[in-house]
Design a protein around this motif. Structure first.
Motif, PDB file in Angstrom:
ATOM      1  N   MET A   1       0.842  -1.179   0.000  1.00  0.00           N
ATOM      2  CA  MET A   1       0.000   0.000   0.000  1.00  0.00           C
ATOM      3  C   MET A   1       0.891   1.246   0.000  1.00  0.00           C
ATOM      4  SD  MET A   1      -3.389   0.535   2.370  1.00  0.00           S
ATOM      5  CE  MET A   1      -3.357  -1.016   3.207  1.00  0.00           C
ATOM      6  N   ARG A   2       0.376   2.323  -0.548  1.00  0.00           N
ATOM      7  CA  ARG A   2       1.124   3.579  -0.579  1.00  0.00           C
ATOM      8  C   ARG A   2       0.941   4.354   0.716  1.00  0.00           C
ATOM      9  NH1 ARG A   2      -1.350   6.468  -5.208  1.00  0.00           N
ATOM     10  NH2 ARG A   2      -0.491   8.181  -4.036  1.00  0.00           N
ATOM     11  N   LYS A   3       1.873   5.254   0.958  1.00  0.00           N
ATOM     12  CA  LYS A   3       1.845   6.086   2.163  1.00  0.00           C
ATOM     13  C   LYS A   3       0.543   6.881   2.248  1.00  0.00           C
ATOM     14  CE  LYS A   3       4.787   9.273   4.680  1.00  0.00           C
ATOM     15  NZ  LYS A   3       6.079   9.943   4.703  1.00  0.00           N
ATOM     16  N   GLY A   4       0.065   7.366   1.122  1.00  0.00           N
ATOM     17  CA  GLY A   4      -1.170   8.142   1.100  1.00  0.00           C
ATOM     18  C   GLY A   4      -2.377   7.356   1.579  1.00  0.00           C
ATOM     19  N   ALA A   5      -2.398   6.076   1.276  1.00  0.00           N
ATOM     20  CA  ALA A   5      -3.513   5.230   1.719  1.00  0.00           C
ATOM     21  C   ALA A   5      -3.515   5.098   3.236  1.00  0.00           C
ATOM     22  CB  ALA A   5      -3.417   3.860   1.061  1.00  0.00           C
ATOM     23  N   GLU A  20     -11.250   6.929  22.842  1.00  0.00           N
ATOM     24  CA  GLU A  20      -9.840   7.194  22.530  1.00  0.00           C
ATOM     25  C   GLU A  20      -8.954   5.951  22.614  1.00  0.00           C
ATOM     26  OE1 GLU A  20      -8.038   9.825  21.276  1.00  0.00           O
ATOM     27  OE2 GLU A  20     -10.047  10.557  20.845  1.00  0.00           O
ATOM     28  N   PRO A  21      -9.139   5.083  23.617  1.00  0.00           N
ATOM     29  CA  PRO A  21      -8.276   3.885  23.639  1.00  0.00           C
ATOM     30  C   PRO A  21      -8.414   3.034  22.377  1.00  0.00           C
ATOM     31  CG  PRO A  21      -9.347   4.155  25.759  1.00  0.00           C
ATOM     32  CD  PRO A  21      -9.962   5.154  24.824  1.00  0.00           C
ATOM     33  N   ALA A  22      -9.615   2.919  21.873  1.00  0.00           N
ATOM     34  CA  ALA A  22      -9.835   2.144  20.643  1.00  0.00           C
ATOM     35  C   ALA A  22      -9.172   2.837  19.456  1.00  0.00           C
ATOM     36  CB  ALA A  22     -11.323   1.962  20.389  1.00  0.00           C
ATOM     37  N   LYS A  23      -9.256   4.176  19.405  1.00  0.00           N
ATOM     38  CA  LYS A  23      -8.604   4.924  18.329  1.00  0.00           C
ATOM     39  C   LYS A  23      -7.102   4.693  18.354  1.00  0.00           C
ATOM     40  CE  LYS A  23     -11.379   8.989  17.310  1.00  0.00           C
ATOM     41  NZ  LYS A  23     -11.394  10.452  17.298  1.00  0.00           N
ATOM     42  N   ARG A  24      -6.507   4.776  19.534  1.00  0.00           N
ATOM     43  CA  ARG A  24      -5.055   4.615  19.668  1.00  0.00           C
ATOM     44  C   ARG A  24      -4.620   3.207  19.259  1.00  0.00           C
ATOM     45  NH1 ARG A  24      -4.774   8.490  18.163  1.00  0.00           N
ATOM     46  NH2 ARG A  24      -6.259   9.885  19.077  1.00  0.00           N
ATOM     47  N   GLN A  25      -5.409   2.201  19.614  1.00  0.00           N
ATOM     48  CA  GLN A  25      -5.074   0.833  19.238  1.00  0.00           C
ATOM     49  C   GLN A  25      -5.114   0.664  17.726  1.00  0.00           C
ATOM     50  OE1 GLN A  25      -7.867  -1.516  21.478  1.00  0.00           O
ATOM     51  NE2 GLN A  25      -6.411  -1.874  23.135  1.00  0.00           N
ATOM     52  N   PHE A  26      -6.147   1.202  17.097  1.00  0.00           N
ATOM     53  CA  PHE A  26      -6.265   1.078  15.654  1.00  0.00           C
ATOM     54  C   PHE A  26      -5.175   1.890  14.956  1.00  0.00           C
ATOM     55  CE2 PHE A  26      -8.424   1.669  11.493  1.00  0.00           C
ATOM     56  CZ  PHE A  26      -8.476   0.333  11.158  1.00  0.00           C
ATOM     57  N   GLU A  27      -4.855   3.067  15.512  1.00  0.00           N
ATOM     58  CA  GLU A  27      -3.783   3.882  14.945  1.00  0.00           C
ATOM     59  C   GLU A  27      -2.459   3.116  14.984  1.00  0.00           C
ATOM     60  OE1 GLU A  27      -1.407   8.033  15.898  1.00  0.00           O
ATOM     61  OE2 GLU A  27      -3.444   7.794  16.658  1.00  0.00           O
ATOM     62  N   GLU A  28      -2.195   2.444  16.089  1.00  0.00           N
ATOM     63  CA  GLU A  28      -0.969   1.650  16.208  1.00  0.00           C
ATOM     64  C   GLU A  28      -0.962   0.517  15.182  1.00  0.00           C
ATOM     65  OE1 GLU A  28       2.723   0.464  17.328  1.00  0.00           O
ATOM     66  OE2 GLU A  28       1.688   2.334  17.813  1.00  0.00           O
ATOM     67  N   LEU A  29      -2.093  -0.108  14.974  1.00  0.00           N
ATOM     68  CA  LEU A  29      -2.197  -1.176  13.975  1.00  0.00           C
ATOM     69  C   LEU A  29      -1.880  -0.635  12.576  1.00  0.00           C
ATOM     70  CD1 LEU A  29      -3.044  -4.114  13.273  1.00  0.00           C
ATOM     71  CD2 LEU A  29      -5.361  -3.243  13.021  1.00  0.00           C
ATOM     72  N   ILE A  30      -2.399   0.530  12.253  1.00  0.00           N
ATOM     73  CA  ILE A  30      -2.135   1.154  10.947  1.00  0.00           C
ATOM     74  C   ILE A  30      -0.644   1.459  10.819  1.00  0.00           C
ATOM     75  CG2 ILE A  30      -2.535   3.207   9.530  1.00  0.00           C
ATOM     76  CD1 ILE A  30      -5.408   3.259  10.739  1.00  0.00           C
ATOM     77  N   ARG A  31      -0.060   2.023  11.858  1.00  0.00           N
ATOM     78  CA  ARG A  31       1.369   2.371  11.810  1.00  0.00           C
ATOM     79  C   ARG A  31       2.254   1.116  11.672  1.00  0.00           C
ATOM     80  NH1 ARG A  31       2.162   7.622  12.528  1.00  0.00           N
ATOM     81  NH2 ARG A  31       0.530   8.836  13.543  1.00  0.00           N
ATOM     82  N   ARG A  32       1.905   0.064  12.372  1.00  0.00           N
ATOM     83  CA  ARG A  32       2.683  -1.184  12.257  1.00  0.00           C
ATOM     84  C   ARG A  32       2.558  -1.779  10.862  1.00  0.00           C
ATOM     85  NH1 ARG A  32       2.077  -4.447  17.970  1.00  0.00           N
ATOM     86  NH2 ARG A  32       2.921  -2.777  19.253  1.00  0.00           N
ATOM     87  N   SER A  33       1.369  -1.730  10.308  1.00  0.00           N
ATOM     88  CA  SER A  33       1.163  -2.235   8.955  1.00  0.00           C
ATOM     89  C   SER A  33       1.982  -1.415   7.955  1.00  0.00           C
ATOM     90  CB  SER A  33      -0.331  -2.182   8.610  1.00  0.00           C
ATOM     91  OG  SER A  33      -0.543  -2.652   7.318  1.00  0.00           O
ATOM     92  N   ALA A  34       2.008  -0.092   8.158  1.00  0.00           N
ATOM     93  CA  ALA A  34       2.807   0.772   7.291  1.00  0.00           C
ATOM     94  C   ALA A  34       4.290   0.422   7.410  1.00  0.00           C
ATOM     95  CB  ALA A  34       2.579   2.238   7.648  1.00  0.00           C
ATOM     96  N   ALA A  35       4.736   0.171   8.631  1.00  0.00           N
ATOM     97  CA  ALA A  35       6.141  -0.192   8.837  1.00  0.00           C
ATOM     98  C   ALA A  35       6.487  -1.491   8.105  1.00  0.00           C
ATOM     99  CB  ALA A  35       6.424  -0.326  10.330  1.00  0.00           C
ATOM    100  N   LEU A  36       5.562  -2.445   8.107  1.00  0.00           N
ATOM    101  CA  LEU A  36       5.792  -3.694   7.385  1.00  0.00           C
ATOM    102  C   LEU A  36       5.898  -3.471   5.875  1.00  0.00           C
ATOM    103  CD1 LEU A  36       3.441  -6.139   9.338  1.00  0.00           C
ATOM    104  CD2 LEU A  36       5.948  -6.106   9.339  1.00  0.00           C
ATOM    105  N   ASP A  37       5.239  -2.404   5.401  1.00  0.00           N
ATOM    106  CA  ASP A  37       5.319  -2.056   3.979  1.00  0.00           C
ATOM    107  C   ASP A  37       6.511  -1.151   3.673  1.00  0.00           C
ATOM    108  OD1 ASP A  37       3.187  -3.539   3.118  1.00  0.00           O
ATOM    109  OD2 ASP A  37       1.747  -1.894   3.149  1.00  0.00           O
ATOM    110  N   GLY A  38       7.352  -0.903   4.694  1.00  0.00           N
ATOM    111  CA  GLY A  38       8.551  -0.102   4.475  1.00  0.00           C
ATOM    112  C   GLY A  38       8.355   1.392   4.627  1.00  0.00           C
ATOM    113  N   ILE A  39       7.250   1.805   5.210  1.00  0.00           N
ATOM    114  CA  ILE A  39       6.981   3.231   5.417  1.00  0.00           C
ATOM    115  C   ILE A  39       7.367   3.557   6.855  1.00  0.00           C
ATOM    116  CG2 ILE A  39       5.212   5.022   5.469  1.00  0.00           C
ATOM    117  CD1 ILE A  39       3.714   3.288   3.353  1.00  0.00           C
TER     118      ILE A  39
END
Length: 87
Positions: A1-5, A20-39
């Motif tokens: 996936m691209r960084k923009g996505a 907010e706790p649910a938002k933070r958990q999902f945000e962390e999931l998005i960031r980890r997924s981005a890291a796996l894609d090299g972002i």
């Protein structure tokens, strides 16, 4: 996936009315997924800081919206979400 996505997912998450706790958990999931894609980083905080700085300089919201769109290649609604967060 691209960084923009990934950024669009984070922008959409910011606009949701969920605990907010649910938002933070999902945000962390998005960031980890981005890291796996090299972002390494997603620059939402940079966008908010940029908007805050312009607000401090007494720029109009319309001007800030336009500058956010130009600088980060985002849509109008995303720009206004960032401005709202900066307020």
């Amino acid at each position: 996936m691209r960084k923009g996505a990934y950024q669009k997912m984070l922008d959409g998450l910011a606009g949701l009315s969920v605990p907010e706790p649910a938002k933070r958990q999902f945000e962390e999931l998005i960031r980890r997924s981005a890291a796996l894609d090299g972002i390494a980083s997603i620059d939402r905080l940079e966008r908010v800081k940029f908007a805050r700085r312009l607000l401090d300089q007494k720029e109009s919201r319309t001007t800030i919206c336009r500058r956010l769109q130009e600088r980060y290649a985002i849509g109008r609604s995303q720009a206004y979400l960032i401005i709202a967060e900066a307020l």
